[in-house]
Design a protein around this motif. Structure first.
Motif, PDB file in Angstrom:
ATOM      1  N   ILE A 248       8.389   4.319   8.152  1.00 55.07           N
ATOM      2  CA  ILE A 248       7.459   3.426   7.449  1.00 55.07           C
ATOM      3  C   ILE A 248       8.013   3.272   6.039  1.00 55.07           C
ATOM      4  O   ILE A 248       8.229   4.268   5.341  1.00 55.07           O
ATOM      5  CB  ILE A 248       6.036   4.014   7.386  1.00 55.07           C
ATOM      6  CG1 ILE A 248       5.529   4.372   8.785  1.00 55.07           C
ATOM      7  CG2 ILE A 248       5.080   3.027   6.726  1.00 55.07           C
ATOM      8  CD1 ILE A 248       4.208   5.130   8.774  1.00 55.07           C
ATOM      9  N   GLU A 249       8.230   2.040   5.589  1.00 61.97           N
ATOM     10  CA  GLU A 249       8.861   1.877   4.274  1.00 61.97           C
ATOM     11  C   GLU A 249       8.295   0.696   3.506  1.00 61.97           C
ATOM     12  O   GLU A 249       7.661  -0.207   4.070  1.00 61.97           O
ATOM     13  CB  GLU A 249      10.371   1.718   4.418  1.00 61.97           C
ATOM     14  CG  GLU A 249      10.828   0.513   5.177  1.00 61.97           C
ATOM     15  CD  GLU A 249      12.360   0.450   5.267  1.00 61.97           C
ATOM     16  OE1 GLU A 249      13.024   0.661   4.235  1.00 61.97           O
ATOM     17  OE2 GLU A 249      12.881   0.189   6.371  1.00 61.97           O
ATOM     18  N   GLY A 250       8.522   0.726   2.194  1.00 68.63           N
ATOM     19  CA  GLY A 250       8.152  -0.372   1.315  1.00 68.63           C
ATOM     20  C   GLY A 250       6.664  -0.673   1.305  1.00 68.63           C
ATOM     21  O   GLY A 250       5.815   0.228   1.285  1.00 68.63           O
ATOM     22  N   GLU A 251       6.342  -1.945   1.335  1.00 64.93           N
ATOM     23  CA  GLU A 251       4.948  -2.391   1.261  1.00 64.93           C
ATOM     24  C   GLU A 251       4.119  -1.891   2.431  1.00 64.93           C
ATOM     25  O   GLU A 251       2.898  -1.748   2.313  1.00 64.93           O
ATOM     26  CB  GLU A 251       4.898  -3.923   1.201  1.00 64.93           C
ATOM     27  CG  GLU A 251       5.437  -4.525  -0.085  1.00 64.93           C
ATOM     28  CD  GLU A 251       4.614  -4.117  -1.304  1.00 64.93           C
ATOM     29  OE1 GLU A 251       3.387  -3.903  -1.158  1.00 64.93           O
ATOM     30  OE2 GLU A 251       5.201  -4.015  -2.387  1.00 64.93           O
ATOM     31  N   GLU A 252       4.788  -1.621   3.556  1.00 69.71           N
ATOM     32  CA  GLU A 252       4.055  -1.119   4.724  1.00 69.71           C
ATOM     33  C   GLU A 252       3.398   0.226   4.417  1.00 69.71           C
ATOM     34  O   GLU A 252       2.319   0.531   4.945  1.00 69.71           O
ATOM     35  CB  GLU A 252       5.018  -0.979   5.909  1.00 69.71           C
ATOM     36  CG  GLU A 252       4.361  -0.616   7.230  1.00 69.71           C
ATOM     37  CD  GLU A 252       3.443  -1.698   7.776  1.00 69.71           C
ATOM     38  OE1 GLU A 252       2.571  -1.362   8.600  1.00 69.71           O
ATOM     39  OE2 GLU A 252       3.582  -2.866   7.359  1.00 69.71           O
ATOM     40  N   LEU A 253       4.009   1.030   3.562  1.00 70.47           N
ATOM     41  CA  LEU A 253       3.408   2.306   3.159  1.00 70.47           C
ATOM     42  C   LEU A 253       2.064   2.073   2.481  1.00 70.47           C
ATOM     43  O   LEU A 253       1.071   2.751   2.779  1.00 70.47           O
ATOM     44  CB  LEU A 253       4.345   3.049   2.196  1.00 70.47           C
ATOM     45  CG  LEU A 253       5.530   3.803   2.787  1.00 70.47           C
ATOM     46  CD1 LEU A 253       6.463   4.250   1.661  1.00 70.47           C
ATOM     47  CD2 LEU A 253       5.074   5.002   3.596  1.00 70.47           C
ATOM     48  N   LYS A 255       0.120  -0.603   2.697  1.00 72.04           N
ATOM     49  CA  LYS A 255      -0.848  -1.190   3.638  1.00 72.04           C
ATOM     50  C   LYS A 255      -1.466  -0.141   4.546  1.00 72.04           C
ATOM     51  O   LYS A 255      -2.630  -0.250   4.937  1.00 72.04           O
ATOM     52  CB  LYS A 255      -0.144  -2.257   4.493  1.00 72.04           C
ATOM     53  CG  LYS A 255       0.278  -3.496   3.725  1.00 72.04           C
ATOM     54  CD  LYS A 255       1.013  -4.475   4.623  1.00 72.04           C
ATOM     55  CE  LYS A 255       1.509  -5.685   3.840  1.00 72.04           C
ATOM     56  NZ  LYS A 255       2.280  -6.622   4.712  1.00 72.04           N
ATOM     57  N   ARG A 256      -0.691   0.883   4.873  1.00 71.03           N
ATOM     58  CA  ARG A 256      -1.177   1.913   5.795  1.00 71.03           C
ATOM     59  C   ARG A 256      -1.782   3.115   5.082  1.00 71.03           C
ATOM     60  O   ARG A 256      -2.092   4.129   5.696  1.00 71.03           O
ATOM     61  CB  ARG A 256      -0.043   2.347   6.720  1.00 71.03           C
ATOM     62  CG  ARG A 256       0.431   1.185   7.601  1.00 71.03           C
ATOM     63  CD  ARG A 256       1.595   1.536   8.488  1.00 71.03           C
ATOM     64  NE  ARG A 256       1.276   2.519   9.501  1.00 71.03           N
ATOM     65  CZ  ARG A 256       2.058   2.788  10.557  1.00 71.03           C
ATOM     66  NH1 ARG A 256       3.179   2.095  10.730  1.00 71.03           N
ATOM     67  NH2 ARG A 256       1.719   3.705  11.420  1.00 71.03           N
ATOM     68  N   GLY A 257      -1.945   2.984   3.758  1.00 70.56           N
ATOM     69  CA  GLY A 257      -2.696   3.997   3.022  1.00 70.56           C
ATOM     70  C   GLY A 257      -1.895   5.098   2.383  1.00 70.56           C
ATOM     71  O   GLY A 257      -2.482   6.041   1.829  1.00 70.56           O
ATOM     72  N   PHE A 258      -0.574   5.011   2.397  1.00 69.56           N
ATOM     73  CA  PHE A 258       0.255   6.058   1.781  1.00 69.56           C
ATOM     74  C   PHE A 258       0.494   5.719   0.311  1.00 69.56           C
ATOM     75  O   PHE A 258       1.630   5.501  -0.128  1.00 69.56           O
ATOM     76  CB  PHE A 258       1.580   6.198   2.530  1.00 69.56           C
ATOM     77  CG  PHE A 258       1.430   6.653   3.957  1.00 69.56           C
ATOM     78  CD1 PHE A 258       1.308   8.004   4.254  1.00 69.56           C
ATOM     79  CD2 PHE A 258       1.396   5.727   4.995  1.00 69.56           C
ATOM     80  CE1 PHE A 258       1.163   8.427   5.577  1.00 69.56           C
ATOM     81  CE2 PHE A 258       1.252   6.133   6.312  1.00 69.56           C
ATOM     82  CZ  PHE A 258       1.128   7.493   6.601  1.00 69.56           C
ATOM     83  N   GLY A 259      -0.598   5.676  -0.457  1.00 71.89           N
ATOM     84  CA  GLY A 259      -0.520   5.235  -1.849  1.00 71.89           C
ATOM     85  C   GLY A 259       0.279   6.144  -2.746  1.00 71.89           C
ATOM     86  O   GLY A 259       0.926   5.671  -3.685  1.00 71.89           O
ATOM     87  N   GLY A 260       0.264   7.429  -2.493  1.00 74.09           N
ATOM     88  CA  GLY A 260       0.996   8.368  -3.332  1.00 74.09           C
ATOM     89  C   GLY A 260       2.491   8.139  -3.275  1.00 74.09           C
ATOM     90  O   GLY A 260       3.150   7.919  -4.298  1.00 74.09           O
ATOM     91  N   LEU A 261       3.058   8.177  -2.088  1.00 75.84           N
ATOM     92  CA  LEU A 261       4.497   7.995  -1.908  1.00 75.84           C
ATOM     93  C   LEU A 261       4.917   6.592  -2.325  1.00 75.84           C
ATOM     94  O   LEU A 261       5.961   6.410  -2.975  1.00 75.84           O
ATOM     95  CB  LEU A 261       4.873   8.252  -0.445  1.00 75.84           C
ATOM     96  CG  LEU A 261       6.357   8.132  -0.084  1.00 75.84           C
ATOM     97  CD1 LEU A 261       7.201   9.100  -0.900  1.00 75.84           C
ATOM     98  CD2 LEU A 261       6.560   8.377   1.411  1.00 75.84           C
ATOM     99  N   TYR A 262       4.108   5.591  -1.998  1.00 77.00           N
ATOM    100  CA  TYR A 262       4.446   4.209  -2.324  1.00 77.00           C
ATOM    101  C   TYR A 262       4.557   4.018  -3.835  1.00 77.00           C
ATOM    102  O   TYR A 262       5.521   3.426  -4.330  1.00 77.00           O
ATOM    103  CB  TYR A 262       3.394   3.261  -1.763  1.00 77.00           C
ATOM    104  CG  TYR A 262       3.512   1.848  -2.288  1.00 77.00           C
ATOM    105  CD1 TYR A 262       4.518   0.994  -1.830  1.00 77.00           C
ATOM    106  CD2 TYR A 262       2.629   1.374  -3.264  1.00 77.00           C
ATOM    107  CE1 TYR A 262       4.640  -0.298  -2.336  1.00 77.00           C
ATOM    108  CE2 TYR A 262       2.744   0.088  -3.761  1.00 77.00           C
ATOM    109  CZ  TYR A 262       3.751  -0.746  -3.299  1.00 77.00           C
ATOM    110  OH  TYR A 262       3.872  -2.013  -3.794  1.00 77.00           O
TER     111      TYR A 262
END
Length: 367
Positions: A248-253, A255-262
């Motif tokens: 899972i990379e970029g903007e998809e992170l 969108k799927r709720g991985f706000g910290g890493l994104y």
């Protein structure tokens, strides 16, 4: 110097990525006696004094003969390095003797048995230094005398001495591949079972590959080990193990709720990534997950680090690199439970899209 000659000189420069400091094939074997050796090859024997004194001469007779080294020289060298008496005839304390060599063909090095809160009883960290300083030929043999319980630490230390990445230049280094063969003599129980088993050798070889892979990722600067490069390393391991990573990379992170890493990685040119490698065993009911921090470079973002604290931040991906190496070794050696490796990859860069200290970030937990 003419422009043509200058270009010729530049093209002749041999970078370490092409030199034999990196072109090393490392192999652990049960017994060095079965290896083909000539007088142009070299042998390095390492161990604590108490272990070296216990090495059976029969374990070295064939090797010494192949290298054309007198057997009595070996016996005298062990007595010199590991004397029974700690004082001379005048009662003065003997100086510490740590190494001796026969024409660079056969070197014996002792490691200190002293340990403290700052080092391990195996003293394996000294082995890496000794190996780096005492490898002389393109066909190098290394023999480690130790207790069986310390063998994994010693195998890892030997592997660390042969990096897979370096950018040092050297015009004199040979392009020929080097073969480094390593074996052990176990001194437990008066050397009644001195050689490793087949399972132990498989373990050492897997660990050696694992250590060198991990070190390569950590040693490589961010310009050559971006999140995209790290992902490729994961894919290489997955391909060898017959697995397929989930990415899972970029903007998809976001969108799927991985706000910290994104948010940590969104300012970088190479997008942040969450990568999962899974090795599923049919019938296994136990699930184990290893999570590795893979910040390929940490500037601190807008809260930028000081000059002194930023150097070396390429090592901030060491957690993910360690997980990748450990996952490779575990799966290759037949790990029996379901094993998942989770890699959180990002570059904490400074840029227009960098997150600000007052920003509110929603993490995957919902908080």
């Amino acid at each position: 110097m003419s422009e043509v000659n200058l270009e010729s000189k530049i093209s002749d420069l041999s970078f370490a990525t092409k030199a034999n400091v990196l072109n090393v094939k490392l192999n652990f074997v049960k017994n060095l006696n079965d290896k083909t050796l000539t007088k142009n090859d070299s042998l390095l024997l390492i161990g604590k004094s108490k272990d070296l004194k216990l090495v059976p001469k029969t374990q070295l007779t064939t090797i010494l003969s192949k290298l054309e080294i007198p057997a009595n020289w070996y016996s005298e060298s062990i007595n010199y390095l590991c004397p029974e008496e700690k004082t001379n005839d005048n009662g003065a304390k003997l100086a510490n003797r740590t190494s001796i060599s026969w024409l660079n063909r056969f070197s014996i090095n002792t490691i200190s048995a002293k340990c403290s809160r700052y080092n391990a009883p195996s003293r394996a960290h000294l082995i890496t230094k000794i190996v780096k300083s005492n490898c002389f030929s393109d066909n190098q043999s290394i023999l480690v005398a130790c207790e069986r319980r310390y063998s994994i630490a010693c195998a890892s230390a030997v592997a660390r001495a042969f990096p897979l990445y370096s950018s040092k230049t050297n015009n004199n280094e040979s392009k020929n591949p080097r073969n480094v063969t390593v074996s052990f003599i176990f001194t437990d129980n008066e050397c009644k079972s001195p050689n490793p088993s087949d399972d132990e050798i498989a373990c050492y070889n897997a660990i050696g590959e694992s250590v060198r892979l991990t070190a390569k990722i950590v040693d490589t600067p961010c310009a050559e080990m971006t999140t995209d490069h790290f992902l490729q390393e994961i894919k290489n391991v997955a391909k060898e193990l017959g697995l397929e990573p989930m990415v899972i990379e970029g903007e998809e992170l976001n969108k799927r709720g991985f706000g910290g890493l994104y948010n940590v990685g969104k300012a970088a040119i190479n997008p942040p990534k969450l990568v999962v490698l899974s090795n599923i065993k049919s019938g296994s009911k136990r699930n184990i997950a290893w999570v590795g921090k893979g910040i390929v470079y940490d500037t601190g973002g807008l809260c930028i680090k000081s000059r002194a604290n930023m150097c070396g931040m390429k090592e901030d991906c060491g957690g993910a690199a360690g997980v990748l190496g450990a996952f490779y070794a575990a799966v290759k050696l037949g790990f029996e439970d379901n094993l998942h490796a989770v890699f959180c990859l990002a570059e904490n860069a400074v840029g227009p899209n960098a997150y600000r200290p007052d920003d509110i970030i929603k993490l995957y937990s919902g908080k």
